[in-house]
Scaffold this motif. Structure first.
Motif, PDB file in Angstrom:
ATOM      1  N   ILE A 145      -5.147   9.040  -9.383  1.00  0.00           N
ATOM      2  CA  ILE A 145      -5.179   8.234  -8.076  1.00  0.00           C
ATOM      3  C   ILE A 145      -6.366   8.803  -7.089  1.00  0.00           C
ATOM      4  CG2 ILE A 145      -2.922   7.527  -8.038  1.00  0.00           C
ATOM      5  CD1 ILE A 145      -2.503   9.548  -5.539  1.00  0.00           C
ATOM      6  N   SER A 146      -6.752   7.810  -6.200  1.00  0.00           N
ATOM      7  CA  SER A 146      -7.658   8.097  -5.103  1.00  0.00           C
ATOM      8  C   SER A 146      -7.134   8.121  -3.808  1.00  0.00           C
ATOM      9  CB  SER A 146      -8.826   7.605  -5.413  1.00  0.00           C
ATOM     10  OG  SER A 146      -8.785   6.213  -5.372  1.00  0.00           O
ATOM     11  N   SER A 147      -5.850   7.418  -3.530  1.00  0.00           N
ATOM     12  CA  SER A 147      -5.540   6.872  -2.742  1.00  0.00           C
ATOM     13  C   SER A 147      -3.792   7.059  -2.592  1.00  0.00           C
ATOM     14  CB  SER A 147      -5.748   5.657  -2.049  1.00  0.00           C
ATOM     15  OG  SER A 147      -5.080   5.088  -1.120  1.00  0.00           O
ATOM     16  N   ILE A 148      -3.239   7.400  -1.482  1.00  0.00           N
ATOM     17  CA  ILE A 148      -1.811   7.236  -1.263  1.00  0.00           C
ATOM     18  C   ILE A 148      -1.046   6.033  -0.877  1.00  0.00           C
ATOM     19  CG2 ILE A 148      -1.548   9.922  -0.969  1.00  0.00           C
ATOM     20  CD1 ILE A 148      -1.106   9.355   2.000  1.00  0.00           C
ATOM     21  N   PHE A 149      -2.076   5.094  -0.634  1.00  0.00           N
ATOM     22  CA  PHE A 149      -1.679   3.929   0.130  1.00  0.00           C
ATOM     23  C   PHE A 149      -0.659   3.094  -0.740  1.00  0.00           C
ATOM     24  CE2 PHE A 149      -2.621  -0.644   0.674  1.00  0.00           C
ATOM     25  CZ  PHE A 149      -1.953  -1.011   1.911  1.00  0.00           C
ATOM     26  N   THR A 151       2.749   4.728   0.069  1.00  0.00           N
ATOM     27  CA  THR A 151       3.188   4.252   1.368  1.00  0.00           C
ATOM     28  C   THR A 151       3.490   2.965   1.349  1.00  0.00           C
ATOM     29  OG1 THR A 151       1.069   3.925   2.359  1.00  0.00           O
ATOM     30  CG2 THR A 151       2.121   6.433   2.391  1.00  0.00           C
ATOM     31  N   ARG A 152       2.770   1.882   0.709  1.00  0.00           N
ATOM     32  CA  ARG A 152       3.113   0.608   0.933  1.00  0.00           C
ATOM     33  C   ARG A 152       4.366   0.213  -0.022  1.00  0.00           C
ATOM     34  NH1 ARG A 152      -1.052  -3.124  -1.984  1.00  0.00           N
ATOM     35  NH2 ARG A 152       0.458  -2.334  -3.869  1.00  0.00           N
ATOM     36  N   ALA A 153       4.593   0.794  -0.988  1.00  0.00           N
ATOM     37  CA  ALA A 153       6.107   0.665  -1.808  1.00  0.00           C
ATOM     38  C   ALA A 153       7.090   1.133  -0.764  1.00  0.00           C
ATOM     39  CB  ALA A 153       5.997   1.357  -3.090  1.00  0.00           C
ATOM     40  N   LEU A 154       6.815   2.393   0.039  1.00  0.00           N
ATOM     41  CA  LEU A 154       8.097   3.013   0.882  1.00  0.00           C
ATOM     42  C   LEU A 154       8.260   1.825   2.140  1.00  0.00           C
ATOM     43  CD1 LEU A 154       7.069   6.407   0.469  1.00  0.00           C
ATOM     44  CD2 LEU A 154       9.184   5.313  -0.411  1.00  0.00           C
ATOM     45  N   ASN A 155       7.099   1.382   2.493  1.00  0.00           N
ATOM     46  CA  ASN A 155       7.645   0.495   3.507  1.00  0.00           C
ATOM     47  C   ASN A 155       7.870  -1.075   3.216  1.00  0.00           C
ATOM     48  OD1 ASN A 155       5.974   1.894   5.865  1.00  0.00           O
ATOM     49  ND2 ASN A 155       4.035   1.022   5.093  1.00  0.00           N
ATOM     50  N   GLU A 156       7.898  -1.174   2.046  1.00  0.00           N
ATOM     51  CA  GLU A 156       8.289  -2.417   1.504  1.00  0.00           C
ATOM     52  C   GLU A 156      10.071  -2.294   0.960  1.00  0.00           C
ATOM     53  OE1 GLU A 156       6.191  -3.711  -1.760  1.00  0.00           O
ATOM     54  OE2 GLU A 156       4.323  -4.423  -0.698  1.00  0.00           O
ATOM     55  N   GLN A 157      10.175  -1.151   0.805  1.00  0.00           N
ATOM     56  CA  GLN A 157      11.686  -0.619   0.438  1.00  0.00           C
ATOM     57  C   GLN A 157      12.388  -0.002   1.338  1.00  0.00           C
ATOM     58  OE1 GLN A 157      12.807  -2.077  -2.567  1.00  0.00           O
ATOM     59  NE2 GLN A 157      10.870  -3.134  -2.550  1.00  0.00           N
ATOM     60  N   ALA A 200       2.402   9.590   8.286  1.00  0.00           N
ATOM     61  CA  ALA A 200       3.078   8.986   9.361  1.00  0.00           C
ATOM     62  C   ALA A 200       2.510   7.513   9.752  1.00  0.00           C
ATOM     63  CB  ALA A 200       3.276   9.961  10.065  1.00  0.00           C
ATOM     64  N   GLU A 201       1.147   7.745   9.783  1.00  0.00           N
ATOM     65  CA  GLU A 201       0.574   6.388  10.082  1.00  0.00           C
ATOM     66  C   GLU A 201       0.837   5.075   9.290  1.00  0.00           C
ATOM     67  OE1 GLU A 201      -3.375   7.771  11.239  1.00  0.00           O
ATOM     68  OE2 GLU A 201      -2.713   8.670  13.021  1.00  0.00           O
ATOM     69  N   LEU A 202       0.496   5.624   7.900  1.00  0.00           N
ATOM     70  CA  LEU A 202       0.593   4.741   7.026  1.00  0.00           C
ATOM     71  C   LEU A 202       2.109   4.167   6.661  1.00  0.00           C
ATOM     72  CD1 LEU A 202      -1.601   6.254   4.297  1.00  0.00           C
ATOM     73  CD2 LEU A 202      -2.097   4.025   5.544  1.00  0.00           C
ATOM     74  N   LEU A 203       2.984   4.999   7.153  1.00  0.00           N
ATOM     75  CA  LEU A 203       4.227   4.522   7.055  1.00  0.00           C
ATOM     76  C   LEU A 203       4.728   3.877   8.393  1.00  0.00           C
ATOM     77  CD1 LEU A 203       6.244   7.644   5.422  1.00  0.00           C
ATOM     78  CD2 LEU A 203       5.906   5.487   4.559  1.00  0.00           C
ATOM     79  N   TYR A 204       3.840   3.454   8.981  1.00  0.00           N
ATOM     80  CA  TYR A 204       4.116   2.871  10.516  1.00  0.00           C
ATOM     81  C   TYR A 204       5.096   3.402  11.145  1.00  0.00           C
ATOM     82  CZ  TYR A 204       1.591  -0.615   7.681  1.00  0.00           C
ATOM     83  OH  TYR A 204       0.825  -1.349   6.964  1.00  0.00           O
TER      84      TYR A 204
END
Length: 153
Positions: A82-86, A89-95, A130-134
């Motif tokens: 991978i080149s990004s953790i986005f 973090t998106r999967a965690l934000n959704e779940q 933390a920012e990516l997890l809103y």
């Protein structure tokens, strides 16, 4: 929380998204990726860090040791590709709800502070996560203080 966590991992990160196995598998893998990302911030990962990652995953998601080993093994493979953790973090934000994301953030801080030598690169990675997890700056600071107090007691 991870009742359905049974199948072997067979997915890869593609096109900036995690393929669907089960929501629970995505959560465990995504959390492991973030914990490993913090551990890898200083370009080395110690066995003590892996032990803390294992215990954090068990505590956060109530999974067995063998399931934790499978998650960590998959996360290590993913990290090489991978080149990004986005996507994670998106999967965690959704779940996850906000409180669950805050608990994960505190685990990230514990990983940074557990040996008493906080590393500034790790802090930068945690801030980005933390920012990516809103999560707010107050959440960021509170998690840091909670993690530090848990190691000093």
């Amino acid at each position: 929380m991870l009742d359905r966590f049974k199948a072997a991992f067979a997915r890869r990160v593609e096109d900036d998204s995690i393929e669907s196995d089960t929501d629970d598998q995505q959560i465990a893998l995504a959390a492991a990726m973030l914990l490993l990302e913090v551990a890898w911030a200083d370009h080395e990962i110690e066995e003590r860090e892996l032990a803390l990652i294992r215990s954090s995953l068990v505590a956060l998601y109530d999974i067995s040791e063998s399931q934790v080993e499978a998650v960590i093994a998959e996360a290590k493979l993913e990290h090489q590709e991978i080149s990004s953790i986005f996507p994670f973090t998106r999967a965690l934000n959704e779940q996850l709800d906000t409180n669950e994301r805050k608990r994960l953030l505190e685990s990230l801080w514990r990983l940074n502070a557990f040996d008493g030598s906080a590393f500034h690169y790790e802090e930068g990675v945690i801030r980005k996560i933390a920012e990516l997890l809103y999560l707010t700056h107050a959440d960021f600071i509170n998690a840091k203080l909670d993690a530090k107090s848990s190691w000093s007691t």
